[in-house]
Design a protein around this motif. Structure first.
Motif, PDB file in Angstrom:
ATOM      1  N   ARG A 128       0.811  -1.216   0.000  1.00 38.24           N
ATOM      2  CA  ARG A 128       0.000   0.000   0.000  1.00 38.24           C
ATOM      3  C   ARG A 128       0.854   1.279   0.000  1.00 38.24           C
ATOM      4  O   ARG A 128       0.325   2.369   0.242  1.00 38.24           O
ATOM      5  CB  ARG A 128      -0.879   0.034   1.263  1.00 38.24           C
ATOM      6  N   ARG A 129       2.127   1.183  -0.277  1.00 32.94           N
ATOM      7  CA  ARG A 129       3.032   2.322  -0.038  1.00 32.94           C
ATOM      8  C   ARG A 129       2.645   3.588  -0.795  1.00 32.94           C
ATOM      9  O   ARG A 129       2.930   4.688  -0.329  1.00 32.94           O
ATOM     10  CB  ARG A 129       4.485   1.935  -0.342  1.00 32.94           C
ATOM     11  N   ARG A 130       2.001   3.459  -1.945  1.00 35.93           N
ATOM     12  CA  ARG A 130       1.628   4.650  -2.705  1.00 35.93           C
ATOM     13  C   ARG A 130       0.169   5.048  -2.479  1.00 35.93           C
ATOM     14  O   ARG A 130      -0.334   5.984  -3.090  1.00 35.93           O
ATOM     15  CB  ARG A 130       1.877   4.425  -4.195  1.00 35.93           C
ATOM     16  N   GLN A 131      -0.495   4.355  -1.573  1.00 45.04           N
ATOM     17  CA  GLN A 131      -1.906   4.625  -1.280  1.00 45.04           C
ATOM     18  C   GLN A 131      -2.023   5.708  -0.214  1.00 45.04           C
ATOM     19  O   GLN A 131      -1.197   5.788   0.690  1.00 45.04           O
ATOM     20  CB  GLN A 131      -2.556   3.324  -0.779  1.00 45.04           C
ATOM     21  N   GLN A 132      -3.055   6.539  -0.333  1.00 41.76           N
ATOM     22  CA  GLN A 132      -3.294   7.555   0.695  1.00 41.76           C
ATOM     23  C   GLN A 132      -3.616   6.881   2.019  1.00 41.76           C
ATOM     24  O   GLN A 132      -4.454   5.971   2.083  1.00 41.76           O
ATOM     25  CB  GLN A 132      -4.454   8.467   0.297  1.00 41.76           C
ATOM     26  N   ALA A 133      -2.957   7.334   3.076  1.00 40.61           N
ATOM     27  CA  ALA A 133      -3.094   6.676   4.379  1.00 40.61           C
ATOM     28  C   ALA A 133      -4.526   6.707   4.899  1.00 40.61           C
ATOM     29  O   ALA A 133      -4.970   5.780   5.580  1.00 40.61           O
ATOM     30  CB  ALA A 133      -2.159   7.324   5.385  1.00 40.61           C
ATOM     31  N   GLY A 134      -5.261   7.770   4.560  1.00 43.36           N
ATOM     32  CA  GLY A 134      -6.638   7.891   5.029  1.00 43.36           C
ATOM     33  C   GLY A 134      -7.579   6.863   4.453  1.00 43.36           C
ATOM     34  O   GLY A 134      -8.687   6.673   4.965  1.00 43.36           O
ATOM     35  N   THR A 135      -7.168   6.175   3.384  1.00 42.33           N
ATOM     36  CA  THR A 135      -8.022   5.161   2.759  1.00 42.33           C
ATOM     37  C   THR A 135      -7.743   3.759   3.300  1.00 42.33           C
ATOM     38  O   THR A 135      -8.404   2.803   2.896  1.00 42.33           O
ATOM     39  CB  THR A 135      -7.831   5.152   1.220  1.00 42.33           C
ATOM     40  N   LEU A 136      -6.785   3.620   4.205  1.00 40.01           N
ATOM     41  CA  LEU A 136      -6.480   2.316   4.785  1.00 40.01           C
ATOM     42  C   LEU A 136      -7.558   1.899   5.779  1.00 40.01           C
ATOM     43  O   LEU A 136      -8.260   2.727   6.343  1.00 40.01           O
ATOM     44  CB  LEU A 136      -5.136   2.362   5.513  1.00 40.01           C
ATOM     45  N   SER A 137      -7.650   0.596   6.020  1.00 35.80           N
ATOM     46  CA  SER A 137      -8.545   0.094   7.064  1.00 35.80           C
ATOM     47  C   SER A 137      -7.989   0.484   8.433  1.00 35.80           C
ATOM     48  O   SER A 137      -6.821   0.903   8.556  1.00 35.80           O
ATOM     49  CB  SER A 137      -8.655  -1.427   6.983  1.00 35.80           C
ATOM     50  N   GLY A 138      -8.794   0.322   9.472  1.00 32.31           N
ATOM     51  CA  GLY A 138      -8.344   0.658  10.822  1.00 32.31           C
ATOM     52  C   GLY A 138      -7.112  -0.122  11.235  1.00 32.31           C
ATOM     53  O   GLY A 138      -6.172   0.434  11.815  1.00 32.31           O
ATOM     54  N   GLY A 139      -7.104  -1.418  10.935  1.00 41.05           N
ATOM     55  CA  GLY A 139      -5.955  -2.243  11.281  1.00 41.05           C
ATOM     56  C   GLY A 139      -4.702  -1.830  10.532  1.00 41.05           C
ATOM     57  O   GLY A 139      -3.599  -1.790  11.110  1.00 41.05           O
ATOM     58  N   GLU A 140      -4.861  -1.497   9.248  1.00 39.27           N
ATOM     59  CA  GLU A 140      -3.718  -1.054   8.451  1.00 39.27           C
ATOM     60  C   GLU A 140      -3.192   0.286   8.941  1.00 39.27           C
ATOM     61  O   GLU A 140      -1.983   0.523   8.963  1.00 39.27           O
ATOM     62  CB  GLU A 140      -4.128  -0.972   6.975  1.00 39.27           C
ATOM     63  N   GLN A 141      -4.105   1.164   9.367  1.00 38.00           N
ATOM     64  CA  GLN A 141      -3.667   2.457   9.920  1.00 38.00           C
ATOM     65  C   GLN A 141      -2.885   2.264  11.221  1.00 38.00           C
ATOM     66  O   GLN A 141      -1.915   2.966  11.476  1.00 38.00           O
ATOM     67  CB  GLN A 141      -4.879   3.361  10.163  1.00 38.00           C
ATOM     68  N   GLN A 142      -3.300   1.286  12.027  1.00 41.11           N
ATOM     69  CA  GLN A 142      -2.562   1.016  13.260  1.00 41.11           C
ATOM     70  C   GLN A 142      -1.168   0.474  12.947  1.00 41.11           C
ATOM     71  O   GLN A 142      -0.178   0.843  13.589  1.00 41.11           O
ATOM     72  CB  GLN A 142      -3.323   0.022  14.139  1.00 41.11           C
ATOM     73  N   MET A 143      -1.081  -0.396  11.963  1.00 34.17           N
ATOM     74  CA  MET A 143       0.217  -0.912  11.534  1.00 34.17           C
ATOM     75  C   MET A 143       1.102   0.228  11.044  1.00 34.17           C
ATOM     76  O   MET A 143       2.304   0.274  11.344  1.00 34.17           O
ATOM     77  CB  MET A 143       0.037  -1.952  10.418  1.00 34.17           C
TER      78      MET A 143
END
Length: 237
Positions: A128-143
């Motif tokens: 997901r490195r080029r993806q906007q962080a705000g579009t990540l799931s909750g778990g991915e945002q925590q990671m």
């Protein structure tokens, strides 16, 4: 001497004393849990250690007194925090968030080493490195929040409620990764309300009640303590 030594830590919010002279030790290479109910003073303790709130007492990292230093200075000294609520930069990409965490790393070689380590611990962040962080799931945002803190290559990683709002399977994955981080040599001080799951992976635990340490000991003993079970593990008799 412990890697992190906290003595007589006190924090006041106006007339309210939120932290009332607590002592705690975090040995190098361990995962230490700081448990307690809402309002016990857990987050305030972490914020005091990192210089985000004014505090009194003493906080030593090794032989260096760090209490009263600004947050960016404690980060350079080796103390880094993943805050409650993640506080990622939603408009930036995953990679840009990780770069922001490495602001105190001057060596390109060390930066790349840290980036590789974070992406090995959390492979989804590489994808997901080029993806906007705000579009990540909750778990991915925590990671991402934990990975961003690790980009500074801290001696001690402070985590504030890493399981908050996450599904049980995601929590399980994150806790397994925390064990891996600890096994690689990064010391962890972790604030959590999820007492049972935390004590299963911790080496030592402290319980805060209304700004005071009410009990502490090896995690393997605390998890069997009837007082803790009744108060925090939801098994009241």
């Amino acid at each position: 001497m412990a890697l992190l030594e906290v003595r007589n830590l006190q924090v006041n919010y106006g007339p309210i004393q939120a932290v009332k002279g607590i002592d705690l030790d975090v040995e190098k290479g361990t995962l230490v849990a700081l448990l307690g109910a809402n309002g016990a003073g857990k987050t305030t303790t972490l914020r005091a250690i990192t210089g985000m709130v004014k505090a009194y007492g003493s906080v030593h990292l090794g032989e260096t007194e760090i209490l009263g230093q600004r947050g960016y200075k404690t980060a350079r000294m080796g103390v880094n925090m993943s805050p409650e609520g993640r506080l990622i930069f939603a408009g930036l990409t995953v990679e840009e968030n990780l770069k922001a965490g490495a602001y105190c790393i001057k060596s390109a070689k060390q930066y790349q080493k840290n980036m590789d380590r974070v992406q090995e611990l959390f492979p989804i962040l590489r994808e997901r490195r080029r993806q906007q962080a705000g579009t990540l799931s909750g778990g991915e945002q925590q990671m991402l929040a934990i990975g961003r803190a690790l980009m500074a290559d801290p001696e001690i990683l402070l985590l504030d409620e890493p399981s908050l709002g996450l599904a049980p399977l995601i929590i399980q994955d994150i806790f397994k990764t925390l064990q891996a981080i600890r096994s690689e040599g990064t010391t962890i001080l972790m604030v959590e309300q999820n007492a049972l799951a935390t004590l299963k992976i911790a080496d030592y635990g402290y319980v805060l009640e209304l700004g005071k340490i009410s009990m502490h000991g090896p995690a393997s003993q605390l998890v069997r303590d009837e007082r803790l079970i009744e108060a925090y593990l939801g098994n009241k008799k």
